[in-house]
Design a protein around this motif. Structure first.
Motif, PDB file in Angstrom:
ATOM      1  N   VAL A   7       0.725  -0.854   0.263  1.00 10.29           N
ATOM      2  CA  VAL A   7      -0.202   0.559   0.051  1.00 10.29           C
ATOM      3  C   VAL A   7       0.818   0.961   0.318  1.00 10.29           C
ATOM      4  N   ARG A   8       0.438   2.511  -0.881  1.00  8.73           N
ATOM      5  CA  ARG A   8       1.224   3.790  -0.728  1.00  8.73           C
ATOM      6  C   ARG A   8       0.670   5.026  -0.643  1.00  8.73           C
ATOM      7  N   GLY A   9       0.537   5.584   0.238  1.00 11.12           N
ATOM      8  CA  GLY A   9      -0.164   6.363  -0.043  1.00 11.12           C
ATOM      9  C   GLY A   9       0.865   7.912   0.328  1.00 11.12           C
ATOM     10  N   GLU A  12       1.833   9.166   6.373  1.00 19.14           N
ATOM     11  CA  GLU A  12       1.320   8.035   6.916  1.00 19.14           C
ATOM     12  C   GLU A  12       0.124   7.306   7.751  1.00 19.14           C
ATOM     13  N   ALA A  13      -0.799   8.594   7.849  1.00 13.92           N
ATOM     14  CA  ALA A  13      -2.469   8.356   8.031  1.00 13.92           C
ATOM     15  C   ALA A  13      -2.726   7.731   7.192  1.00 13.92           C
ATOM     16  N   GLU A  14      -2.798   8.315   6.060  1.00 18.49           N
ATOM     17  CA  GLU A  14      -3.451   7.308   4.483  1.00 18.49           C
ATOM     18  C   GLU A  14      -3.249   6.222   4.077  1.00 18.49           C
ATOM     19  N   CYS A  15      -2.499   6.092   4.444  1.00 17.78           N
ATOM     20  CA  CYS A  15      -1.173   4.092   4.802  1.00 17.78           C
ATOM     21  C   CYS A  15      -2.084   3.750   5.356  1.00 17.78           C
ATOM     22  N   ALA A  37       9.323   6.199   1.928  1.00 15.26           N
ATOM     23  CA  ALA A  37       9.306   5.514   1.109  1.00 15.26           C
ATOM     24  C   ALA A  37       9.912   6.015   0.043  1.00 15.26           C
ATOM     25  N   SER A  38      10.855   4.767  -0.639  1.00 17.61           N
ATOM     26  CA  SER A  38      12.382   5.807  -1.474  1.00 17.61           C
ATOM     27  C   SER A  38      11.092   7.463  -2.844  1.00 17.61           C
ATOM     28  N   GLY A  39      11.757   8.042  -2.041  1.00 17.56           N
ATOM     29  CA  GLY A  39      10.708   9.184  -3.174  1.00 17.56           C
ATOM     30  C   GLY A  39       9.649   9.991  -2.040  1.00 17.56           C
ATOM     31  N   ASP A  40       8.781  10.132  -2.948  1.00 18.50           N
ATOM     32  CA  ASP A  40       7.428  10.230  -2.104  1.00 18.50           C
ATOM     33  C   ASP A  40       6.577   9.206  -1.372  1.00 18.50           C
ATOM     34  N   GLY A  41       5.935  10.013  -0.405  1.00 18.55           N
ATOM     35  CA  GLY A  41       4.969   9.309  -0.171  1.00 18.55           C
ATOM     36  C   GLY A  41       5.195   8.410   1.402  1.00 18.55           C
TER      37      GLY A  41
END
Length: 61
Positions: A7-9, A12-15, A37-41
């Motif tokens: 899962v990516r978000g 943190e709350a969305e994920c 995550a590496s990069g955004d999100g």
């Protein structure tokens, strides 16, 4: 190796919210909490829950 889900978000709350939804909908078990995550999100992982030999309930890995 069995099936795993990611899962990516954007937060943190969305994920976490989507990880919870995925686990409830598919009977999966979270294997990681949300992490940057590496990069955004943010990302988290889950796997299919393993049923015990007797077939009663679910067992976490």
């Amino acid at each position: 190796m069995g099936v795993s889900y990611m899962v990516r978000g954007s937060s943190e709350a969305e994920c976490q919210r989507e990880l919870d939804r995925l686990c409830a909908a598919l009977g999966a078990v979270a294997t990681t909490t949300p992490m940057r995550a590496s990069g955004d999100g943010w990302m988290a992982r889950a796997v299919k829950a393993k049923a015990p030999a007797g077939g009663e309930g679910l067992v976490e890995r």
